[in-house]
Design an enzyme around this catalytic site. Structure first.
Site, mmCIF file in Angstrom:
data_model
loop_
_atom_site.group_PDB
_atom_site.id
_atom_site.type_symbol
_atom_site.label_atom_id
_atom_site.label_comp_id
_atom_site.label_asym_id
_atom_site.label_seq_id
_atom_site.Cartn_x
_atom_site.Cartn_y
_atom_site.Cartn_z
ATOM 1 N N ASP A 308 -57.776 -1.394 -6.754
ATOM 2 C CA ASP A 308 -57.134 -0.340 -5.964
ATOM 3 C C ASP A 308 -55.768 -0.880 -5.509
ATOM 4 O O ASP A 308 -55.434 -2.043 -5.705
ATOM 5 C CB ASP A 308 -58.012 0.101 -4.790
HETATM 6 C C1 BGC Z 1 -56.337 4.926 -3.239
HETATM 7 C C2 BGC Z 1 -56.829 5.232 -4.624
HETATM 8 C C3 BGC Z 1 -55.689 5.735 -5.468
HETATM 9 C C4 BGC Z 1 -54.605 4.702 -5.476
HETATM 10 C C5 BGC Z 1 -53.436 5.050 -6.367
HETATM 11 C C6 BGC Z 1 -55.089 4.070 -3.236
HETATM 12 O O1 BGC Z 1 -54.515 4.005 -1.992
HETATM 13 O O2 BGC Z 1 -57.365 4.280 -2.524
HETATM 14 O O3 BGC Z 1 -57.877 6.167 -4.562
HETATM 15 O O4 BGC Z 1 -56.156 6.017 -6.751
HETATM 16 O O5 BGC Z 1 -54.132 4.528 -4.164
HETATM 17 O O6 BGC Z 1 -52.665 6.039 -5.838
#
Ligand code: BGC
Length: 776
Positions: A308
């Site tokens: 993530d």
């Molecule tokens: C979130 C994810 C997301 C990623 C990319 C993160 O802050 O937890 O769910 O896919 O950002 O944008």
């Protein structure tokens, strides 16, 4: 002539063989054409000798630095995290040191960047462009929690296909969806992004999303690679506070949190995303047990895992890495193949290999996984996106409307308040969410545009006027407002009207989604006061609740005759709501999350265990008066049950259930484990009212006498059926090994001898129990 269509679809999301994943039986009584999209899952890429040999040929030619480049993704812009401060993407791409970019969209924009990768980099490896396409790309569908309330996997699959078509048209071939985190705590803002609290429904919908995004072939230019996230346990954040620690014992993890991920894997999902939180003291982005033991060894997952946003960097504040180099080593060795925005792999992986901390074979394996997905997507053969007009197709809008209609949950409807009889009447439409196009898009709206949204005000005005009625509108207050300056207009409009529709709820961006945790679950700002002021006029009130989670609605449940949970319905919010409010369609959504009576009940979920002192049958509406009432598993100031349970939702009709019938009253665990026996459960449902309605027939079980305790109820089957007035339909479910097995005292996933109770019911609290004995 009107055709009678009986459609029976059963989902066994945990099963691997495509032929067993569903049976589809369509009985046409009159020749009637329906279009029903259920793609075969795209699993062929996982085991394709041609893809494998291409991967090996490339890998042989790659320098260590080029390999590391394939294991990084950087964002164009920093919407949800700290960002890396890097901007030299073009040079990195041209030199083969960056293999993926996200948050860059548009055919022209992605093509320009792709040209650098394909034409300038030494090995011409194309870029993979990612984005959070969560519930639509341009055509925004209802938020995922709302989509789950449809209990309609075929519809979710079709909606995801539309999203894939639109995203791929803009150069995006990778979506960070589906979010399949089980969420049992309504305080957690990201409960809006998933399918709610149940693993069985969650698994069925996880597979549906993957089928929709990936189509039957990943190489189809309209397919996008899906990403099952956040692996795993992110939804169990303590106190519902986002990013917080999760403690989940292994049995619970396997029984509740892992099944939707496994269903996605079985449906051929191309990628996984490792979560932020520390799971059982080991951060999910450095967790070898979940990422390697479960995902690779047990499930044989062949795609790649992306971290993530900065979750590798966050190993440092989580206390398991002193610096980015250590964090990079821990993450890659645990099984995270690609670093999203931590800036840990780029600067450190090559050095870690040279110093012997990370074997190059580990890097090679991660690169194989990434290249496998890129080749499967057809990026090497067709790296560019044809520039096409960015339009919304009318049939996609129609699907968005249908999805919204199916997602609304009628929580209360005293005296047939709904549907509205607007003919010649004055309707007051009040509230901050009646005419706010942007809010209707919900969180993570990708390229959703408020200009595409038809609000409730505009759709209802049209419909009411078409019925020779009159609509008065007053905003009343802001979503998080404290001023009551607009109350008098609102009350005035209510007084002048025959009926009032109040559109209240949460702020989609601030209070729902990532970092949207709340400690209070009531209507924000002074909306409760507005509700009470309007209700005091004595006019019949219909309350529409726009929210990304269950709210505490006790006052409304006592004083307001009709309540409809509308979630955040997407671009077709207005037309869908108008159709349901005026009775063109009957509400048919069912809750996939329990609605509490008080925040203090959270986490609240229907499939809990029984205590040794259950309070069944006790009057919990008042404080205990004596010891035999007090020393129960209860609160002294609130009931145990939720206000509205899992599976619940009313329609404009009435549906009668026949007693459930079982094909046997005794079965053997041995035969069930061998797959040579199963139990058929049937019930007949009849529409006894005067309006057509969809019913979501639900099958629940309980097992007792087992080596470990099992929940008081568990969903093990569901079916949405459409019933004309008077029509009945027999619904059949099968309980076999998949449905009856659980992780027992020896941590084996088996069917045990047990006393089995079965219910076929309209929600998780109703139905007449039927007993079946499972012997040895
Ligand atoms: C979130 C994810 C997301 C990623 C990319 C993160 O802050 O937890 O769910 O896919 O950002 O944008």
């Amino acid at each position: 002539m009107v055709g009678r269509v009986q459609l029976q679809v059963s989902y066994w999301p945990g099963r691997k063989a495509p032929g067993m994943m569903r049976t589809l039986r369509v009985i046409f009584c009159v020749s009637t054409l329906i279009s029903f999209v259920v793609a075969q899952p795209s699993t062929s890429w996982t085991n394709d000798p041609q893809i494998e040999s291409r991967v090996e040929q490339l890998l042989k030619q790659m320098t260590l630095e080029e390999k590391v480049g394939q294991l990084i993704t950087y964002s164009q812009g920093a919407p949800t995290g700290p960002g890396t401060g890097r901007s030299n993407y073009k040079e990195m791409v041209a030199s083969g040191h960056l293999g993926s970019i996200f948050n860059l969209t548009g055919a022209a924009e992605t093509n320009a960047m792709q040209k650098l990768a394909v034409e300038k980099s030494r090995l011409h490896i194309p870029l993979l462009f990612g984005l959070d396409v969560i519930h639509g790309y341009r055509t925004e569908f209802p938020v995922p929690l709302a989509l789950s309330a449809t209990w309609d996997p075929a519809l979710v699959e079709r909606a995801s296909r539309v999203a894939a078509k639109e995203a791929s048209r803009d150069g995006v071939r990778w979506t960070y969806s589906p979010m399949v985190d089980i969420a049992r705590d309504a305080r957690w803002g990201r409960i809006v992004e998933g399918a709610g609290e149940d693993p069985y429904l969650g698994a069925a919908l996880a597979a549906a999303y993957v089928r929709g995004y990936q189509g039957s072939k990943l190489s189809d230019p309209e397919s996008v690679a899906a990403c099952s996230k956040h692996f795993v346990g992110y939804g169990a954040a303590e106190g519902g506070r986002d990013y917080n620690t999760a403690e989940i014992p292994e049995r619970l993890l396997r029984q509740v949190y892992l099944p939707p991920f496994q269903a996605a894997a079985n449906a051929g999902v191309a990628t996984f995303m490792s979560a932020f939180e520390a799971l059982n003291e080991v951060p999910a982005s450095a967790n070898a047990f979940t990422l390697t033991q479960v995902l690779r060894k047990e499930w044989d997952f062949k795609g790649f895992v992306v971290s993530d946003w900065n979750s590798i960097g966050e190993l440092i504040p989580q206390g398991v890495a002193a610096n980015h180099a250590v964090a990079a080593g821990k993450a890659i060795l645990a099984g995270v193949d690609m670093d999203m925005e931590s800036n840990a792999y780029g600067p450190h992986l090559a050095e870690l290999v040279k110093s012997g901390v990370v074997p190059e074979s580990v890097i090679d394996e991660s690169v194989r996984r990434v290249l496998r997905v890129k080749i499967a997507l057809g990026l090497f053969d067709h790296p560019y996106t044809e520039v096409k007009p960015d339009t919304i197709a009318p049939e996609d809008l129609e699907l968005a409307r249908k999805a919204a209609e199916e997602s609304f949950v009628l929580l209360k409807n005293d005296g047939g308040t709904l549907p509205l009889r607007a003919n010649g009447k004055t309707v007051a439409l009040i509230g901050p969410l009646a005419d706010d196009a942007g809010q209707m898009l919900g969180s993570w709206a990708a390229k959703g545009n408020a200009k595409d949204v038809v609000t409730l005000r505009s759709a209802l005005t049209r419909e009411v006027e078409a019925a020779q009625g009159h609509l008065l509108y007053a905003k009343g207050t802001e979503v998080m407002g404290s001023s009551d300056a607009g109350f008098s207009d609102a009350v005035g409009a209510a007084r002048k009207s025959d009926i009032v529709v109040l559109a209240l709820g949460e702020d989609a961006q601030w209070m729902t989604g990532e970092a949207g945790s709340r400690t209070r679950l009531d209507l924000p700002g002074n909306q409760q006061q507005l509700l009470e002021a309007v209700a005091a006029t004595g006019k019949p009130v219909v309350l529409l609740v726009f929210s990304g989670r269950p709210l505490v609605l006790n006052w409304a449940a006592q004083h307001i005759p009709a309540i409809l949970e509308a979630w955040f319905p997407g671009v077709q919010a207005g037309p869908a709501l108008a159709n349901v409010l005026l009775g063109a369609s009957s509400p048919s959504g069912r809750l996939t999350v329990s609605f509490p009576r008080a925040v203090g009940q959270e986490p609240l979920y229907y499939n809990h265990f029984n205590t040794g002192r259950p309070a069944d049958g006790a009057d919990l509406t008042r404080p205990p008066k004596a010891n035999n009432e007090k020393f129960l598993s209860r609160y002294v100031d609130e009931q145990n049950s939720g206000l509205y349970p899992f599976g619940y939702g009313l329609t404009y009709s009435t549906i009668a259930y026949s007693p459930a019938m079982v094909s046997a009253i005794a079965l053997g665990a041995k035969e069930l484990n061998a797959g040579s026996a199963s139990l058929k459960v049937t019930a007949e449902v009849q529409n006894t009212g005067s309006r057509a309605a969809d019913e979501v027939v639900q099958l629940y079980i309980r097992q007792t006498g087992t080596s470990v305790a099992r929940p008081v109820r568990e969903l093990k089957g569901f079916r949405r059926v459409t019933l004309a007035p008077g029509q009945s339909q027999k619904v059949e479910f099968t309980l076999g090994r998949e449905e009856l097995k659980f992780w027992n005292i020896e941590m084996k996933d088996v069917v045990e001898s047990a006393q089995l109770t079965v219910w076929v019911a309209p929600d998780s609290t109703q139905g007449k129990p039927v007993q079946v004995n499972i012997g040895q």
